[in-house]
Design a protein around this motif. Structure first.
Motif, PDB file in Angstrom:
ATOM      1  N   ARG A  28       0.802  -1.207   0.000  1.00  0.00           N
ATOM      2  CA  ARG A  28       0.000   0.000   0.000  1.00  0.00           C
ATOM      3  C   ARG A  28       0.849   1.277   0.000  1.00  0.00           C
ATOM      4  O   ARG A  28       0.464   2.268  -0.603  1.00  0.00           O
ATOM      5  CB  ARG A  28      -0.875  -0.036   1.240  1.00  0.00           C
ATOM      6  CG  ARG A  28      -1.980   0.977   1.209  1.00  0.00           C
ATOM      7  CD  ARG A  28      -2.590   1.019   2.580  1.00  0.00           C
ATOM      8  NE  ARG A  28      -3.982   1.397   2.519  1.00  0.00           N
ATOM      9  CZ  ARG A  28      -4.727   1.517   3.592  1.00  0.00           C
ATOM     10  NH1 ARG A  28      -4.242   1.228   4.783  1.00  0.00           N
ATOM     11  NH2 ARG A  28      -5.975   1.884   3.480  1.00  0.00           N
ATOM     12  N   LYS A  35      -2.179   2.229 -10.693  1.00  0.00           N
ATOM     13  CA  LYS A  35      -3.491   1.774 -10.222  1.00  0.00           C
ATOM     14  C   LYS A  35      -3.696   0.312 -10.646  1.00  0.00           C
ATOM     15  O   LYS A  35      -3.500  -0.031 -11.813  1.00  0.00           O
ATOM     16  CB  LYS A  35      -4.534   2.669 -10.864  1.00  0.00           C
ATOM     17  CG  LYS A  35      -5.962   2.378 -10.536  1.00  0.00           C
ATOM     18  CD  LYS A  35      -6.795   3.491 -11.156  1.00  0.00           C
ATOM     19  CE  LYS A  35      -8.262   3.238 -11.261  1.00  0.00           C
ATOM     20  NZ  LYS A  35      -8.771   2.070 -11.869  1.00  0.00           N
ATOM     21  N   LYS A  37      -5.321  -3.150 -11.899  1.00  0.00           N
ATOM     22  CA  LYS A  37      -6.450  -3.486 -12.771  1.00  0.00           C
ATOM     23  C   LYS A  37      -7.138  -4.756 -12.250  1.00  0.00           C
ATOM     24  O   LYS A  37      -8.351  -4.871 -12.248  1.00  0.00           O
ATOM     25  CB  LYS A  37      -5.905  -3.732 -14.185  1.00  0.00           C
ATOM     26  CG  LYS A  37      -6.940  -4.019 -15.227  1.00  0.00           C
ATOM     27  CD  LYS A  37      -6.290  -3.978 -16.607  1.00  0.00           C
ATOM     28  CE  LYS A  37      -7.219  -4.420 -17.704  1.00  0.00           C
ATOM     29  NZ  LYS A  37      -6.531  -4.453 -18.997  1.00  0.00           N
ATOM     30  N   LYS A 127      -2.788  -6.877  -8.201  1.00  0.00           N
ATOM     31  CA  LYS A 127      -2.472  -6.537  -6.804  1.00  0.00           C
ATOM     32  C   LYS A 127      -3.131  -7.564  -5.890  1.00  0.00           C
ATOM     33  O   LYS A 127      -4.289  -7.930  -6.129  1.00  0.00           O
ATOM     34  CB  LYS A 127      -2.996  -5.127  -6.501  1.00  0.00           C
ATOM     35  CG  LYS A 127      -2.728  -4.678  -5.077  1.00  0.00           C
ATOM     36  CD  LYS A 127      -3.127  -3.215  -4.887  1.00  0.00           C
ATOM     37  CE  LYS A 127      -3.063  -2.820  -3.430  1.00  0.00           C
ATOM     38  NZ  LYS A 127      -3.472  -1.417  -3.221  1.00  0.00           N
ATOM     39  N   ASP A 149      -9.677   1.013  -4.591  1.00  0.00           N
ATOM     40  CA  ASP A 149      -8.579   1.051  -5.569  1.00  0.00           C
ATOM     41  C   ASP A 149      -9.098   1.141  -7.008  1.00  0.00           C
ATOM     42  O   ASP A 149      -8.329   1.387  -7.928  1.00  0.00           O
ATOM     43  CB  ASP A 149      -7.704  -0.214  -5.438  1.00  0.00           C
ATOM     44  CG  ASP A 149      -6.763  -0.134  -4.244  1.00  0.00           C
ATOM     45  OD1 ASP A 149      -6.628   0.969  -3.664  1.00  0.00           O
ATOM     46  OD2 ASP A 149      -6.171  -1.167  -3.886  1.00  0.00           O
TER      47      ASP A 149
END
Ligand SMILES: C=CC1=C(C)c2cc3[nH]c(cc4nc(cc5[nH]c(cc1n2)c(C)c5CCC(=O)O)C(CCC(=O)O)=C4C)c(C)c3C=C
Ligand code: FES
Ligand SMILES: [Fe+2]
Length: 418
Positions: A28, A35, A37, A127, A149
């Motif tokens: 984080r 960003k 996906k 992520k 997010d």
């Protein structure tokens, strides 16, 4: 020789975590990361990060009716939890003050998403989000975070290779509960990997872990070492209801023996019974004692249903069984195979599972949508309906699962050695 305990240094937790831990605590902080996906949501039960969390952790487990059904559960559950707290706190203190499950899950998540970014650029950046059932970072926090997010798709990925309604099923029911209280983010494409007990690379990593420890035995006895696969037991009520966990664990055992190509004898036994009801047997400690009596005194214990170290491996297997029980029973040499942790073949397995899933689905499997033959739980029924609808936009739910044609190619990167 009781070398498992002597050689194994239980990983010390480098810091104590606060009551609420970020679902992505290791990623984080990085403002340079683009960003994400695709979210990889890693479901697991979790373990207390410090001994102050033990009481609440046990209370959540013992009052979860997906996990266990007790008579007068609202009273008996908290009673068992509070009676157990002090003893379990002592055990966590003996393995370094808390469970290493968060540390391992984060390492696996980071290595997995790095590897996915390379082999699936069309879904990158990936992520990972840690979603624990009984301790922070909680499942609900992970979903709040991935929504914040702004991800486009989310793969709900159980970290239990073998499905049980008590473990993965409970985590999935918690997700369904979460979205009862808030709008479903329809712009996110959700899908689910709920079991992967028979993935060939999982068998390969367990076989590697066994070979590592076989080398510690004298050559004259090596071919006769008893390979004792050990898995967390399950209440017999759940087995009789038709829970798939016992046969999925047996499938991982069979694949591992095929992969090993050795003639050593092997058996599957069960550990970690909790509470007063009957559970699946034979128990691991009883089996060690009984085999010692039969003259089988060279044994490897293989935790086959855990993918990372925690209290059941570091305490129950290493301290209680390999040291205390085996010594008293007259076992000559016992070893305990390491769990997969961050073994490069294990990261390759996780990568291959997610890659096949993202490329060809299905978004939700027919196996998941089928309830246990004797399930009477409305919760299960509603949760399966929920996931059918949640995942319906992602792919064709009717699409059959296409297994990889051959053994997947293992790409071993410079992943950290476990
Ligand atoms: C109350 C019933 C329980 C069932 C059913 C159960 C099934 C089950 N559990 C695992 C994996 C793990 N369990 C762990 C700890 C743990 N499990 C229970 C209870 C049940 N588990 C309790 C009360 C506890 C806490 C420790 C204790 O009191 O002994 C862990 C360790 C977590 C950690 O420390 O990091 C794991 C992993 C499986 C695979 C399973 C199968 C259906
Ligand atoms: S208990 Fe298995 S589906 Fe309900
Ligand atoms: Fe458990």
């Amino acid at each position: 020789m009781f070398s498992s305990l002597c050689r194994y240094n239980a990983p010390r937790l480098s810091r104590m975590y606060s009551a609420k831990t970020s679902a992505t605590c290791t990623t984080r902080q990085d403002p340079n990361k683009p960003k994400p996906k695709t979210a990889i949501v890693m479901l697991n039960m979790g373990g207390p990060q410090n001994i102050d969390q033990v009481g609440d952790y046990l209370l959540r487990i013992m009052t979860d009716r997906d996990m266990i059904q007790l008579p007068m559960q609202s009273k008996l559950g908290p009673w068992i939890a509070s009676r157990r707290t002090e003893e379990v706190q002592k055990k966590y203190l003996e393995i370094g003050g808390g469970s290493p499950i968060l540390k391992w899950t984060n390492s696996q998540g980071m290595l997995l998403t790095e590897s996915l970014d390379k082999c699936l650029p069309e879904f990158a950046p990936h992520k990972h989000y840690v979603a624990f059932r009984y301790v922070s970072p909680f499942t609900e926090d992970a979903f709040e975070e991935l929504e914040k997010d702004g991800v486009e798709r989310a793969v709900i990925f159980s970290q239990y290779p073998q499905y049980s309604c008590a473990t993965t099923g409970s985590s999935l029911n918690a997700i369904a509960d979460h979205y009862k209280l808030r709008p479903i983010p329809r712009h996110i494409k959700f899908s689910m990997i709920e079991r992967w007990a028979t993935h060939p690379l999982l068998a390969r990593v367990f076989a590697d872990r066994i070979r590592e420890k076989l080398l510690a035995f004298d050559e004259e006895v090596r071919d006769d070492v008893l390979i004792l696969f050990t898995a967390h037991s399950l209440p017999l009520k759940a087995v009789s209801r038709g829970d798939t966990y016992p046969h999925e664990v047996a499938a991982t055992v069979a694949n591992t023996m095929i992969e090993l190509k050795l003639k050593n004898p092997h058996r599957l036994v069960w550990q970690s019974k909790v509470g007063p009801l009957p559970w699946l047997q034979p128990y691991t400690d009883d089996s060690i004692k009984a085999y010692a009596k039969q003259g089988r005194r060279h044994i490897i214990l293989v935790p086959i249903a855990f993918v990372n170290e925690h209290i059941e491996t570091l305490h129950e297997l290493d301290i209680e069984y390999c040291h205390d029980v085996a010594k008293e029973a007259g076992v000559v040499h016992i070893e305990r195979a390491s769990t997969p942790n961050a073994h490069p073949t294990f990261i390759a397995a996780l990568t291959d599972i997610v890659k096949n899933h993202l490329r060809s689905g299905p978004a939700v499997s027919k196996q998941f949508l089928t309830r246990c033959p004797h399930c009477v739980s409305q919760r299960c029924h509603k949760s399966k309906e929920f996931f059918k609808s949640l995942c319906s936009d992602s792919y064709n739910t009717q699409e059959p699962f296409v297994p990889p044609p051959n053994m997947p190619k293992v790409i071993i990167t410079e992943a950290s050695k476990a």
